[in-house]
Design a protein around this motif. Structure first.
Motif, PDB file in Angstrom:
ATOM      1  N   THR A  58       0.811  -1.223   0.000  1.00 40.99           N
ATOM      2  CA  THR A  58       0.000   0.000   0.000  1.00 40.99           C
ATOM      3  C   THR A  58       0.844   1.273   0.000  1.00 40.99           C
ATOM      4  O   THR A  58       0.297   2.364  -0.001  1.00 40.99           O
ATOM      5  CB  THR A  58      -0.934   0.029   1.227  1.00 40.99           C
ATOM      6  N   ASN A  69      -4.838   0.095  -3.405  1.00 41.33           N
ATOM      7  CA  ASN A  69      -5.872   0.663  -2.552  1.00 41.33           C
ATOM      8  C   ASN A  69      -6.271  -0.380  -1.499  1.00 41.33           C
ATOM      9  O   ASN A  69      -5.729  -1.494  -1.465  1.00 41.33           O
ATOM     10  CB  ASN A  69      -7.075   1.158  -3.369  1.00 41.33           C
ATOM     11  N   ILE A  70      -7.214  -0.027  -0.658  1.00 35.94           N
ATOM     12  CA  ILE A  70      -7.538  -0.895   0.479  1.00 35.94           C
ATOM     13  C   ILE A  70      -8.245  -2.167   0.016  1.00 35.94           C
ATOM     14  O   ILE A  70      -8.014  -3.252   0.562  1.00 35.94           O
ATOM     15  CB  ILE A  70      -8.375  -0.117   1.517  1.00 35.94           C
ATOM     16  N   TYR A  73      -5.567  -4.418  -1.220  1.00 38.93           N
ATOM     17  CA  TYR A  73      -4.756  -4.886  -0.095  1.00 38.93           C
ATOM     18  C   TYR A  73      -5.458  -6.013   0.665  1.00 38.93           C
ATOM     19  O   TYR A  73      -4.859  -7.056   0.958  1.00 38.93           O
ATOM     20  CB  TYR A  73      -4.448  -3.718   0.843  1.00 38.93           C
ATOM     21  N   THR A  74      -6.753  -5.825   0.969  1.00 36.67           N
ATOM     22  CA  THR A  74      -7.461  -6.852   1.734  1.00 36.67           C
ATOM     23  C   THR A  74      -7.590  -8.153   0.926  1.00 36.67           C
ATOM     24  O   THR A  74      -7.509  -9.245   1.480  1.00 36.67           O
ATOM     25  CB  THR A  74      -8.847  -6.373   2.192  1.00 36.67           C
ATOM     26  N   GLY A  96      -0.317  -2.342   7.083  1.00 33.89           N
ATOM     27  CA  GLY A  96      -1.624  -1.959   7.607  1.00 33.89           C
ATOM     28  C   GLY A  96      -1.574  -0.924   8.702  1.00 33.89           C
ATOM     29  O   GLY A  96      -2.519  -0.184   8.912  1.00 33.89           O
ATOM     30  N   SER A 100       0.104   3.240   7.178  1.00 35.53           N
ATOM     31  CA  SER A 100      -1.115   4.054   7.294  1.00 35.53           C
ATOM     32  C   SER A 100      -0.874   5.264   8.184  1.00 35.53           C
ATOM     33  O   SER A 100      -1.299   6.380   7.864  1.00 35.53           O
ATOM     34  CB  SER A 100      -2.257   3.215   7.873  1.00 35.53           C
ATOM     35  N   ASN A 247      -7.380  -0.058   9.216  1.00 37.20           N
ATOM     36  CA  ASN A 247      -6.699  -0.904   8.239  1.00 37.20           C
ATOM     37  C   ASN A 247      -6.231  -2.203   8.877  1.00 37.20           C
ATOM     38  O   ASN A 247      -6.311  -3.274   8.276  1.00 37.20           O
ATOM     39  CB  ASN A 247      -5.488  -0.164   7.647  1.00 37.20           C
ATOM     40  N   SER A 251      -7.251  -5.984   7.870  1.00 36.52           N
ATOM     41  CA  SER A 251      -6.203  -6.967   7.585  1.00 36.52           C
ATOM     42  C   SER A 251      -6.413  -8.245   8.400  1.00 36.52           C
ATOM     43  O   SER A 251      -6.325  -9.363   7.869  1.00 36.52           O
ATOM     44  CB  SER A 251      -4.826  -6.363   7.887  1.00 36.52           C
ATOM     45  N   ALA A 309     -13.891  -2.295   2.756  1.00 38.67           N
ATOM     46  CA  ALA A 309     -12.703  -1.801   2.049  1.00 38.67           C
ATOM     47  C   ALA A 309     -13.097  -0.833   0.938  1.00 38.67           C
ATOM     48  O   ALA A 309     -12.450   0.202   0.733  1.00 38.67           O
ATOM     49  CB  ALA A 309     -11.903  -2.973   1.481  1.00 38.67           C
ATOM     50  N   ASP A 313     -11.997   3.100   0.630  1.00 41.37           N
ATOM     51  CA  ASP A 313     -11.387   3.701  -0.561  1.00 41.37           C
ATOM     52  C   ASP A 313     -12.157   4.926  -1.039  1.00 41.37           C
ATOM     53  O   ASP A 313     -11.574   5.829  -1.647  1.00 41.37           O
ATOM     54  CB  ASP A 313     -11.312   2.670  -1.695  1.00 41.37           C
TER      55      ASP A 313
END
Length: 391
Positions: A58, A69-70, A73-74, A96, A100, A247, A251, A309, A313
């Protein structure tokens, strides 16, 4: 260059996920036996993970990261967490939490110094929990006192993931002895772990999660430069930490969901191989019910995580939704691995089979980044506050 929410190009991301899925199954899963025996990730795998960019998912591209983006990432965490938890654990604090916090609250100079190093695979840890406090910031004892042009830090942090390997810690400390409104008595500091006065305790022995290490961080008269204060602003540490925890919770929820999928796949395979009364136990309806309930709950967790998520975003405040998704996913994982042990039967209680490990590894998901009970209180508090405002 991507803006903060657009993320990686969709086609490039799809290719990355395909590559990651192959890497997890062909490289990470076969190494698990060695990690269980040695309690450490092999150095060659650590190098490969750095080369794949897994420590900088990220981080903005300008700092050497992938710019995900989130949502991306997830999804990546879910795929990585099909393998044993230590692989996510070693990377996730960088991504995360600390990344951040730097993106949300760091100065341009702090970002330029630390983000490229973290993206390249230097290890970070996050120091919030103490022997006498966790989510209760009023009870925090670690103190940072101004001294000349800098600060002096004293205190102990407990259960700190990656502390034995970390190059840098993001430490939360009181900068006021009084508990101030909105937690303004807490500030955040970027602390190189080789700073004199820092001692890392012996790694704790844990129920599960081999290869992932936690330990105490003891700080005795640790002298820090003035620019170690995150954002050069006092009193914003807890706010930044809570933003980072959104975040972190997404995660952990993603990790729990990915590992639940691994456990269910294992149970599905076992149920088709194991025979009783002359046929595979997969033919028995009560076994099928446990398999079906697990599939339903994993799907629900995936949907919650993807929605939270996506909202993150879009810039929405997802404190409640991230907490809800983490609670559901982590509790769901606990139910799934319990069923998996049941499907394995007596073999599920033996260490030579995977089910026993899945059960032990998964228990922590309901505890860290906020216990289920703390998050339930947080969710209810926000519900009641919104109700009162409507009235």
């Amino acid at each position: 260059m991507n803006d903060s929410n657009s993320g990686m190009d969709a086609g490039v991301f799809d290719q990355f996920i395909e590559q990651l899925q192959r890497y997890v199954r062909e490289r990470l899963l076969p190494a698990e036996k060695q990690i269980i025996e040695t309690d450490r990730i092999p150095e060659d795998i650590m190098r490969e993970m750095r080369d794949m960019g897994l420590f900088g998912l990220t981080m903005p591209e300008e700092f050497g990261g992938a710019g995900m983006n989130i949502q991306q990432y997830t999804r990546t965490v879910r795929e990585l967490s099909y393998a044993m938890p230590c692989y996510r654990s070693i990377t996730s604090i960088n991504i995360g939490m600390v990344c951040s916090a730097l993106k949300n609250g760091g100065t341009e100079e702090q970002k330029a110094e630390w983000l490229p190093r973290l993206a390249a695979g230097e290890i970070a840890c996050f120091g919030l929990t103490e022997p006498g406090s966790g989510s209760d910031s009023a009870a925090m004892q670690t103190m940072a006192v101004k001294s000349g042009n800098g600060w002096v830090l004293n205190g102990t942090k407990r259960y700190i993931t990656n502390a034995p390997h970390a190059n840098v810690a993001l430490i939360l400390a009181r900068t006021s002895k009084e508990a101030l409104p909105k937690n303004a008595h807490v500030s955040a500091f970027l602390v190189p772990m080789d700073t004199p006065g820092i001692t890392v305790g012996k790694p704790d022995k844990k129920m599960g999660q081999a290869g992932s290490h936690i330990a105490d961080i003891i700080m005795e008269d640790v002298h820090l430069a003035s620019d170690s204060l995150l954002g050069l602003q006092e009193g914003r540490g807890f706010i930044i930490a809570m933003q980072s925890l959104d975040n972190g919770r997404l995660s952990v929820g993603s990790a729990a969901t990915g590992y639940a999928r691994r456990a269910l796949d294992s149970a599905l395979r076992y149920a088709n191989e194991r025979k009783a009364f002359g046929e595979p136990i997969a033919n028995f309806q009560l076994i099928q019910q446990m398999l079906a309930d697990s599939e339903i709950e994993i799907y629900a967790a995936e949907c919650m995580l993807e929605d939270a998520a996506r909202r993150a975003d879009l810039g929405e405040n997802v404190l409640v939704k991230a907490a809800a998704a983490k609670v559901y996913a982590s509790e769901m994982c606990g139910r799934v691995v319990d069923r998996v042990v049941q499907i394995y039967g007596g073999a599920g209680y033996l260490a030579e089979y995977d089910a026993e490990r899945f059960f032990r590894d998964s228990r922590i998901y309901r505890i860290y980044e906020g216990t289920t009970q703390i998050l339930q209180l947080q969710i209810a508090k926000h519900m009641l506050r919104e109700w009162a405002q409507q009235g």
